[in-house]
Design an enzyme around this catalytic site. Structure first.
Site, PDB file in Angstrom:
ATOM      1  N   HIS A 160     -39.319  48.009  57.432  1.00  0.00           N
ATOM      2  CA  HIS A 160     -40.128  48.374  58.622  1.00  0.00           C
ATOM      3  C   HIS A 160     -40.566  49.836  58.571  1.00  0.00           C
ATOM      4  O   HIS A 160     -40.786  50.449  59.615  1.00  0.00           O
ATOM      5  CB  HIS A 160     -39.360  48.132  59.928  1.00  0.00           C
ATOM      6  CG  HIS A 160     -38.715  46.792  60.018  1.00  0.00           C
ATOM      7  ND1 HIS A 160     -39.338  45.702  60.600  1.00  0.00           N
ATOM      8  CD2 HIS A 160     -37.515  46.347  59.572  1.00  0.00           C
ATOM      9  CE1 HIS A 160     -38.527  44.652  60.527  1.00  0.00           C
ATOM     10  NE2 HIS A 160     -37.421  45.017  59.892  1.00  0.00           N
ATOM     11  N   SER A 287     -60.973  68.385  48.836  1.00  0.00           N
ATOM     12  CA  SER A 287     -61.885  68.117  49.944  1.00  0.00           C
ATOM     13  C   SER A 287     -63.036  69.101  49.866  1.00  0.00           C
ATOM     14  O   SER A 287     -62.859  70.251  49.460  1.00  0.00           O
ATOM     15  CB  SER A 287     -61.130  68.280  51.267  1.00  0.00           C
ATOM     16  OG  SER A 287     -62.019  68.651  52.294  1.00  0.00           O
ATOM     17  N   LYS A 293     -56.640  70.785  50.590  1.00  0.00           N
ATOM     18  CA  LYS A 293     -56.377  69.363  50.361  1.00  0.00           C
ATOM     19  C   LYS A 293     -56.261  69.003  48.873  1.00  0.00           C
ATOM     20  O   LYS A 293     -56.967  69.533  48.027  1.00  0.00           O
ATOM     21  CB  LYS A 293     -57.508  68.499  50.965  1.00  0.00           C
ATOM     22  CG  LYS A 293     -57.530  68.465  52.472  1.00  0.00           C
ATOM     23  CD  LYS A 293     -56.309  67.824  53.123  1.00  0.00           C
ATOM     24  CE  LYS A 293     -56.267  66.335  52.998  1.00  0.00           C
ATOM     25  NZ  LYS A 293     -57.313  65.668  53.772  1.00  0.00           N
ATOM     26  N   GLU A 300     -55.535  55.482  46.303  1.00  0.00           N
ATOM     27  CA  GLU A 300     -56.349  54.890  47.376  1.00  0.00           C
ATOM     28  C   GLU A 300     -57.398  53.955  46.789  1.00  0.00           C
ATOM     29  O   GLU A 300     -57.688  52.887  47.333  1.00  0.00           O
ATOM     30  CB  GLU A 300     -57.015  55.987  48.199  1.00  0.00           C
ATOM     31  CG  GLU A 300     -56.010  56.803  48.996  1.00  0.00           C
ATOM     32  CD  GLU A 300     -56.621  58.055  49.600  1.00  0.00           C
ATOM     33  OE1 GLU A 300     -56.483  58.240  50.804  1.00  0.00           O
ATOM     34  OE2 GLU A 300     -57.232  58.850  48.867  1.00  0.00           O
TER      35      GLU A 300
END
Ligand code: ARG
Length: 468
Positions: A160, A287, A293, A300
């Protein structure tokens, strides 16, 4: 011969050639040209059978063989000119062979594009499965190297997405090695299903000519482990069957899903919130606006491409579902999804291996997160079981101890013996031994558990397989 454009293969009964729109709509050569090496191989096998049964003479066979080899070179070097007016890979190559030798007119004897394309894709699937298995091995090796380096690094295991019980980085990463091991096996089984020769099925009902199906199957390597030919047993099934497409796309989907779940774990580990992992610059991006970043785009994209690969499987299932026997032109649409899944999975496997090779586990952060004593609450319940407390009661007792420690705002092991014994008299003074992580791991030395010897055992097992 009636002149209706270039379509000499089936043009005999037509007065007019196809409309330009129909040509563009119906062509498949823009995507099935990648079957060319298999189509040429299939044609050579078929020609050798036609020679053996006396339909071709030696001279005709030699001309065809020479022509097919030249075409293979032209395709390989990129000089072959594909023409959409010739519809597909099969007719492009056949027409090109006709220019080289008149004997080409005999090559299509006893063969239809239906059994021809079925043969080509079976050869393609055998090859594609073996390439993907190599890609899987690379990803497994990268996972294994990291698992080995951190076989004993403790880390919380989650359910979980809540801290559950301590495991090791090695044990966690080996879970993915097991998944990829099953994928590896799955692709072998798809390749084994592909290893059956449909040539001789013709359009649907074979041929009246004295074809030798076994001979062509042997020539093309469609044989069992004893070298016996494997032949499709029903011509209608052989040309209508697209099971392999579904099996292949499904094996690709499952393997992609495994990579996608790994990607998700690693994205979490790479976040500042977890900070268990540092990804290499080479597989991350920055970024355009936020200078600080460093984004885990490689993982992804793997997660994103998995949606595409699953879509390809769905595409095939829906295309096939309502088709009457046997071949229907809808089936031409079967190729783009499998080619795409093959390519996407291949690159996802390579990127997984590449990114893992440069990834660094932040050992201290993993260990410090795993030192949360609550991860060993279950071990405390097991301890009580060994003191003779039934498990359900032990579970309840530990729950009350956790509640008490929260109430006092102190870590669980800092509860006093009196406090603990007031909740459960069976607790002896050594109850805090449970909170030693090495005890927790050394007590987990049964198969499948994260005990150090178990983890080492699986590492040795997989190294043996991958290095063999
Ligand atoms: N390009 C076709 C395909 O991929 C080849 C088979 C054509 N057969 C036919 N009966 N039109 O499906």
């Amino acid at each position: 011969m009636a002149d209706n454009g270039k379509q000499v293969t089936w043009g005999g009964r037509f007065k007019d050639g196809p409309d330009g729109l129909m040509l563009a709509f119906g062509e498949s050569v823009s995507f099935d040209q990648r079957l060319a090496p298999y189509d040429l191989q299939g044609s050579l096998g078929h020609a050798s059978m036609l020679l053996a049964v006396g339909i071709l003479n030696q001279e005709e066979f030699n001309q065809i063989e020479k022509g097919l080899k030249e075409l293979a070179d032209e395709v390989k070097s990129g000089t072959f000119e594909w023409d959409i007016e010739l519809e597909d890979v099969h007719m492009n190559l056949e027409q090109a062979l006709r220019i080289k030798t008149e004997a080409a007119d005999k090559l299509h004897t006893g063969r239809s594009r239906n059994d021809q394309v079925a043969t080509d894709v079976r050869l393609f699937f055998k090859d594609a499965c073996s390439q993907l298995r190599e890609g899987i091995e690379q990803a497994m090796s990268a996972l294994l190297a990291l698992a080995k380096k951190h076989a004993a690094t403790p880390i919380p295991g989650y359910t979980h997405l809540q801290r559950a019980q301590p495991v090791t980085v090695g044990h966690h990463l080996l879970a993915y090695v097991e998944m990829l091991g099953r994928d590896h096996e799955r692709f072998s089984s798809v390749a084994n299903h592909a290893n059956v020769c449909p040539l001789g099925s013709g359009a649907i009902a074979g041929s009246t000519l004295p074809l030798d199906r076994s001979l062509v199957a042997k020539a093309l390597g469609f044989v069992d482990e004893c070298g016996e030919p494997r032949l499709t047993p029903n011509g209608m099934d052989a040309v209508a069957d697209r099971d392999l497409f579904v099996e292949f796309a499904s094996a690709c989907s499952l393997c992609s899903i495994h990579l996608s779940r790994l990607a998700e774990d690693l994205i979490l580990w790479n976040s500042s919130e977890f900070d268990y992992l540092r990804l290499p610059d080479a597989f991350t991006t920055g970024s355009s606006l936020m200078p600080q970043k460093k984004n885990p785009d490689c993982f992804e994209l793997i997660r994103g491409k998995t949606g595409r690969v699953i879509g390809n499987l769905t595409n095939l299932l829906v295309t096939i579902k309502g088709l009457p026997l046997t071949y229907n032109r809808d089936l031409q649409e079967d190729k783009p999804p499998v080619f795409d899944s093959f390519e996407q999975l291949g690159i996802c496997l390579a990127v997984t291996a590449g990114a893992l090779d440069g990834a660094e586990i932040r050992e201290e952060n993993c260990s410090s997160a795993a030192s949360d004593p609550l991860l060993l609450a279950t071990d405390l319940a097991d301890y009580l079981v060994e003191q003779g407390v039934p498990f359900r009661q032990a579970h309840h007792v530990v729950g009350s101890l956790v509640a008490r420690s929260e109430e006092l705002e102190i870590p669980l092991p800092q509860l006093s013996d009196e406090d603990a014994q007031s909740i459960c008299p069976q607790i002896s003074n050594n109850w805090r031994d449970v909170f030693d992580l090495s005890r927790a791991f050394s007590k987990r030395e049964k198969p499948g558990m994260p005990g150090p010897q178990q983890v080492q055992g699986r590492i040795t097992f997989w190294e043996g397989i991958l290095n063999s």
